[in-house]
Design a protein around this motif. Sequence first.
Motif, mmCIF file in Angstrom:
data_model
loop_
_atom_site.group_PDB
_atom_site.id
_atom_site.type_symbol
_atom_site.label_atom_id
_atom_site.label_comp_id
_atom_site.label_asym_id
_atom_site.label_seq_id
_atom_site.Cartn_x
_atom_site.Cartn_y
_atom_site.Cartn_z
ATOM 1 N N PHE A 44 7.280 6.726 28.678
ATOM 2 C CA PHE A 44 8.506 6.020 29.446
ATOM 3 C C PHE A 44 9.317 5.512 28.694
ATOM 4 O O PHE A 44 8.837 4.355 27.909
ATOM 5 C CB PHE A 44 7.816 5.033 30.486
ATOM 6 C CG PHE A 44 8.777 4.620 31.617
ATOM 7 C CD1 PHE A 44 10.008 4.309 31.457
ATOM 8 C CD2 PHE A 44 8.365 4.803 32.936
ATOM 9 C CE1 PHE A 44 10.935 4.235 32.445
ATOM 10 C CE2 PHE A 44 9.283 4.476 34.053
ATOM 11 C CZ PHE A 44 10.478 4.324 33.809
ATOM 12 N N TRP A 190 4.791 6.812 38.289
ATOM 13 C CA TRP A 190 4.654 7.414 37.034
ATOM 14 C C TRP A 190 3.386 7.746 36.536
ATOM 15 O O TRP A 190 2.736 8.530 35.866
ATOM 16 C CB TRP A 190 5.334 6.531 35.880
ATOM 17 C CG TRP A 190 5.249 6.811 34.477
ATOM 18 C CD1 TRP A 190 5.676 8.154 33.827
ATOM 19 C CD2 TRP A 190 4.602 5.994 33.435
ATOM 20 N NE1 TRP A 190 5.262 7.815 32.454
ATOM 21 C CE2 TRP A 190 4.784 6.446 32.029
ATOM 22 C CE3 TRP A 190 4.123 4.493 33.643
ATOM 23 C CZ2 TRP A 190 4.277 6.142 31.195
ATOM 24 C CZ3 TRP A 190 3.654 4.080 32.249
ATOM 25 C CH2 TRP A 190 3.788 4.638 31.058
ATOM 26 N N LYS A 195 4.443 12.132 34.427
ATOM 27 C CA LYS A 195 5.449 12.693 34.195
ATOM 28 C C LYS A 195 6.213 11.879 32.893
ATOM 29 O O LYS A 195 5.813 10.542 32.543
ATOM 30 C CB LYS A 195 6.812 12.465 35.136
ATOM 31 C CG LYS A 195 6.522 13.328 36.408
ATOM 32 C CD LYS A 195 6.410 14.672 36.448
ATOM 33 C CE LYS A 195 6.151 15.195 37.711
ATOM 34 N NZ LYS A 195 5.779 16.824 37.365
ATOM 35 N N VAL A 197 9.414 10.304 31.435
ATOM 36 C CA VAL A 197 10.541 9.626 32.046
ATOM 37 C C VAL A 197 11.453 8.999 30.981
ATOM 38 O O VAL A 197 11.096 8.366 30.231
ATOM 39 C CB VAL A 197 10.031 8.274 32.881
ATOM 40 C CG1 VAL A 197 11.323 7.489 33.711
ATOM 41 C CG2 VAL A 197 9.174 8.724 34.019
#
Length: 255
Positions: A44, A190, A195, A197
Motif C-alpha cells: 500500500f 486491502w 491487492k 494499492v
Amino acid sequence: MAGMSQQPTDGKIVVDGIDKQFRSGSGTVEALRDVNFAVEEGEFVCIIGSSGAGKTTLFRIIAGLEEATDGTVWLDGEPIEGPGTDRGMVFQEYGLFPWRTVLKNVTFGLEQRGLDKQARLERAREMIELVGLDGFEDSYPKELSGGMKQRVGIARALAVDPEILLMDEPFGSVDAQTKQRLHEELLDIWSATNKTVLFVTHDVDEAVTLADRVVVLTGSPGSVHEVVEIDLDRPRSRTDDAFAGYEQRLRDAIE
C-alpha cells in the motif's frame, strides 16, 4: 512512449524516468521530471505532494489515461500503454451512473468483459458485501451518502478483480468522521484481497494512516524528493508520538 527495453528493477509497478510536458499557447509546461520509484506486490503506497507537484498527472500516466513525454511505467515487466482491466480506478468524483442501481453500477465493468448475467450478479453481490453495503443493492446514487457512493466506486473497481487498485484522492469530498471510517474499511478490504494499492492524497495524516511507504513529490516540475517507510503497526493511532513524528517528517519533506 519512450523507455528502456526491459524493466530496470524489481517491483509490481516500476515508474522509470517519467517526464511529462504539456504544450499550450503560451509555451511548454513541465509537469514531471525524472520520476522514479517502485511498488511491490501487495504493498500500500501513497503519493503525496504540494499543489502543482504533478500527483494526479502521474496517477493518470500509471492508469494509462495519459501518455508520458519520456520514460516508462512497467507493470509485471510489461510497459503500460493504455488503460487495462489489470488496474481498477477510484476517483474523488464518484463517477457512478445515476440511472443505475448500486448493483447495476457494480456490474458495469463485468458487463464490458462479457460475463454471463448470473456470474455478474454473484460477483457484484460479493463485492457489495465486502464494502459493507448489503441491503442497498437496489438503491440509486442519489439516495446514498458521499461515503456510501465511494464504497460503490471501490466495489465497482474491485469487481473485475484488478491486480492494482489506483485511487486518486478518493476520500477528499467526505467529512472527517466518514473519512476515518472509510480508512478502516479500505484497510480491511486491502487485507482481505491482497491487492496492490497506489493511493494519491494531499492529506499527510491520511498517508501516515494508510501507507506502507509514502512517495513525496515536490517542486514544479514534480520529482521524487523522498520515499518514506511508515514503520508502524496497524491499526495506527493519531495520538501516538511516532505517528506525529511521521506526519512532521512528511510535512517537512513537502515544504
